[in-house]
Design an enzyme around this catalytic site. Structure first.
Site, PDB file in Angstrom:
ATOM      1  N   LYS A 188      -8.359   9.202  13.000  1.00 48.23           N
ATOM      2  CA  LYS A 188     -10.093   9.550  12.892  1.00 48.23           C
ATOM      3  C   LYS A 188     -10.179   8.629  13.538  1.00 48.23           C
ATOM      4  O   LYS A 188     -11.569   8.844  13.749  1.00 48.23           O
ATOM      5  CB  LYS A 188      -9.936   8.739  11.002  1.00 48.23           C
ATOM      6  CG  LYS A 188     -10.097   9.859   9.558  1.00 48.23           C
ATOM      7  CD  LYS A 188     -10.270   8.739   9.012  1.00 48.23           C
ATOM      8  CE  LYS A 188     -10.263  10.169   7.485  1.00 48.23           C
ATOM      9  NZ  LYS A 188      -8.630  10.744   7.693  1.00 48.23           N
ATOM     10  N   GLY A 223       0.840  -1.258  -0.489  1.00 48.49           N
ATOM     11  CA  GLY A 223       0.156  -0.359   0.324  1.00 48.49           C
ATOM     12  C   GLY A 223       0.843   1.254  -0.293  1.00 48.49           C
ATOM     13  O   GLY A 223       2.061   1.739   0.166  1.00 48.49           O
ATOM     14  N   ALA A 254       0.386  -2.196   8.905  1.00 48.15           N
ATOM     15  CA  ALA A 254       0.581  -0.879   7.937  1.00 48.15           C
ATOM     16  C   ALA A 254      -1.381  -1.732   6.985  1.00 48.15           C
ATOM     17  O   ALA A 254      -1.808  -1.077   6.143  1.00 48.15           O
ATOM     18  CB  ALA A 254       0.924  -1.080   6.984  1.00 48.15           C
TER      19      ALA A 254
END
Length: 621
Positions: free
Chosen positions: A421, A303, A375
């Site tokens: 978040k 990613g 991750a």
């Protein structure tokens, strides 16, 4: 003549022979002029003995001058790029010529006037040195003016009158291929204004940019202050983008240190340059020392964050780097890149899911990593709102299974990549990441492995972030879609974020949630408008901006810290530590089992259960 000087189709040896011939001619002229000056410009007044002495000495004078010049490599320089170093070589050569000429006088028994020797030496130095700088002088004062009326010519303003600016101006002036004209320089130092740099006037400071762009008809601005970042850079570039000129910048201060500042190193100004945040600094020695000769596993290694982690870890020369990812295309791309860049790296690339207990346990048991960077995660807020069970299975339970497998084989450090978040979440993705933080803090209390989390905001250019979306929309002619005019976010570049993650993992002792300093929040609407201007368009004129409204679970602003956490500083001023929050680990594990069961059933109750475990999670029922 230009062909000879430029060496286009003519070997440099031919050019050197020409310069040597001119040197010989100038020596003859210099000492002849000195003799005439000595006798008040009356050739008939010069005694015959002095005329004979002049003719007798010239072969020696010429030969010794050319030999010494050759020894000092004065025939090897590229004189269209002549600089202070060439002047220093000329001075050194003439210092050596003094005793050489003295010996010649003795052995040839010359009896000439003293003024003859002195004036001839000075005139010779001036003429041979002027010869070497003549091309550059003509190029500077006349060559750059050629084609001034050509409307297609790039008319350049350079921001920065320092070493980087000087290097770029010199190259731009000396290159005929670039078809450019450097018109003016801007610098905030009041002592420089009104002076010239490489023949180019320094016409004002940042407040004069717009005026000077109009006065000099500028269509290209180069920001050449690599040592200045953060607020100053943001302010100057914000002024520049209002000009609608093409904007370019030098990559960074390290390029200047390495002598790499050149036209070829310029890049277009991008949105990251307008963040207005100081350049991130980390202690690479500490990071490399922590990773070198250790086995490192990166989950989600294909990613955006994971692949950059792999790049920076590879630089540290680990004993082994294991990349684990469910997406084979991403894994293949980073595998090929690392094999090209680091052929000696012991690299293992594996396909699998962190949701699969057997697979992650088998990987941990086989490779027994020393450090794990976790991750792997689903991160798209709107998609997770529509598939909340998948967010729990992949993010929360995947983290729990990976953490359990790591603890079983004695991993020394486990680092979770978290997000802002997770703080007071209003969406299931953020709530799932808060649960992940709770998992690693619980695991840190239960095992000998040091479990930590690193929390930061948005990263520029990551998969699914707003920047690639905006660029695509601009390329298609618009409109650019922004959810709300007042929405703000913290931003950092991917390499910066990863460097701080690695630095935080060095500080890790277990249980911490590291909070990265993201600078000032950025208004997404401003970012969209800046990107449109940097693309050469006018917002709301060439490219419309449309406001679509907040998406489900989306907040106007994100927070990096919960009220109860508090902050503690680290040795790096951009990394802080949030204090662990106490909780009942047994109760939490029971809730994880319940979430596992409910998520398998695709139950609508999933958000309700998450809200019980994460009291700060607020969602619309």
């Amino acid at each position: 003549m230009n062909k000879i000087w430029e060496g286009r189709g003519v070997p440099w040896v031919h050019q050197a022979i020409l310069v040597a011939f001119l040197d010989a001619l100038f020596v003859v002229i210099s000492y002849g002029a000195a003799l005439i000056l000595r006798f008040d410009f009356s050739f008939s007044s010069i005694p015959e003995a002095y005329r004979s002495g002049y003719l007798w000495s010239m072969p020696f004078w010429i030969a010794s001058t050319i030999v010494v010049f050759y020894a000092f490599r004065l025939y090897h320089s590229i004189w269209r790029l002549a600089s202070i170093s060439e002047l220093q070589m000329s001075i050194a050569a003439y210092i050596v010529l003094l005793p050489v000429y003295g010996l010649g006088i003795i052995f040839m028994h010359l009896r000439m006037p003293k003024a003859y020797y002195f004036m001839g030496f000075i005139i010779s130095f001036c003429m041979t040195t002027a010869l070497r700088f003549s091309y550059r002088m003509f190029q500077t004062y006349f060559g750059n003016r050629e084609g001034a009326g050509d409307e297609e010519q790039n008319r350049i303003m350079v921001i920065g009158g320092g070493a980087a600016g000087q290097t770029l101006i010199r190259e731009l002036i000396n290159s005929r291929r670039l078809h450019t004209k450097v018109c003016c320089v801007i610098d905030d130092n009041p002592n420089k204004i009104g002076r010239v740099l490489e023949g180019i006037p320094i016409v004002g400071n940042r407040d004069d940019i717009l005026t000077m762009v109009d006065r000099y008809k500028i269509n290209h601005i180069i920001y050449a202050i690599p040592a200045t970042t953060g607020k100053n850079q943001k302010e100057i570039l914000n002024i520049c983008k209002e000009t609608k000129c093409r904007l370019q910048t030098v990559p960074g201060v390290y390029q200047l240190v390495n002598g790499e500042v050149s036209v070829s190193k310029l890049r277009d100004v991008d949105i990251a340059d307008l963040l207005g945040r100081a350049q991130v600094k980390v202690n690479n020695d500490e990071i490399f020392r922590a990773i070198r000769r250790r086995k490192v596993l990166v989950t989600g290694g294909g990613g955006s964050i994971g692949s950059e982690l792999c790049r920076q870890i590879a630089k540290a020369k680990p004993k082994q780097l294991i990349i684990f990812d469910i997406y084979e295309n991403n894994a293949y791309e980073i595998q090929q890149e690392l094999r090209r860049s680091y052929p000696q790296l012991d690299l293992v690339v594996l396909i699998g899911s962190v949701r699969n207990s057997n697979r992650i346990n088998q990987v941990m048991h086989t490779y027994k990593p020393d450090i794990v960077y976790h991750a792997a995660a689903h991160k798209h807020v709107p998609l997770m709102e529509d598939s909340p069970n998948e967010a729990i299975k992949n993010n929360v339970l995947g983290t729990y299974k990976t953490a359990m497998a790591a603890a079983k084989v004695g991993v020394k450090k486990f680092v979770l990549i978290s997000t802002d978040k997770a703080v007071n979440p209003t969406n299931i993705m953020g709530a799932s990441k808060r649960l992940c933080e709770m998992v690693v803090q619980m695991m840190n209390r239960k095992t000998d492995t040091d479990f930590v989390a690193v929390r930061f905001g948005n990263v520029l250019g990551s998969n699914g972030s707003v920047i690639p979306l905006f660029k695509k929309q601009i390329a298609e002619g618009g409109p650019v879609t922004v959810t709300d005019k007042d929405i703000i976010r913290y931003f950092m570049t991917i390499p910066e974020a990863v460097a701080l993650v690695l630095q935080a993992s060095y500080y890790a002792e277990g249980g911490e949630i590291f909070v990265l300093d993201m600078g000032d929040p950025v208004r997404i609407d401003d970012m969209a408008r800046n990107l449109i201007r940097l693309s050469g368009y006018e917002p709301d004129v060439d490219i419309p901006i449309v406001y679509t409204g907040l998406r489900p679970g989306e907040k106007l602003f994100e927070e990096l810290l919960m009220d109860e956490e508090g902050l503690k500083d680290t040795a790096n001023e951009m990394i802080h530590i949030g204090h662990p929050i106490e909780m009942d680990d047994e109760w939490f594990e029971e809730k994880l089992k319940l979430l596992d069961k409910v998520s398998r059933q695709d139950s609508a109750r999933i958000k309700e259960i998450v809200a019980e475990v994460v009291p700060t999670y607020h969602y619309k029922k």
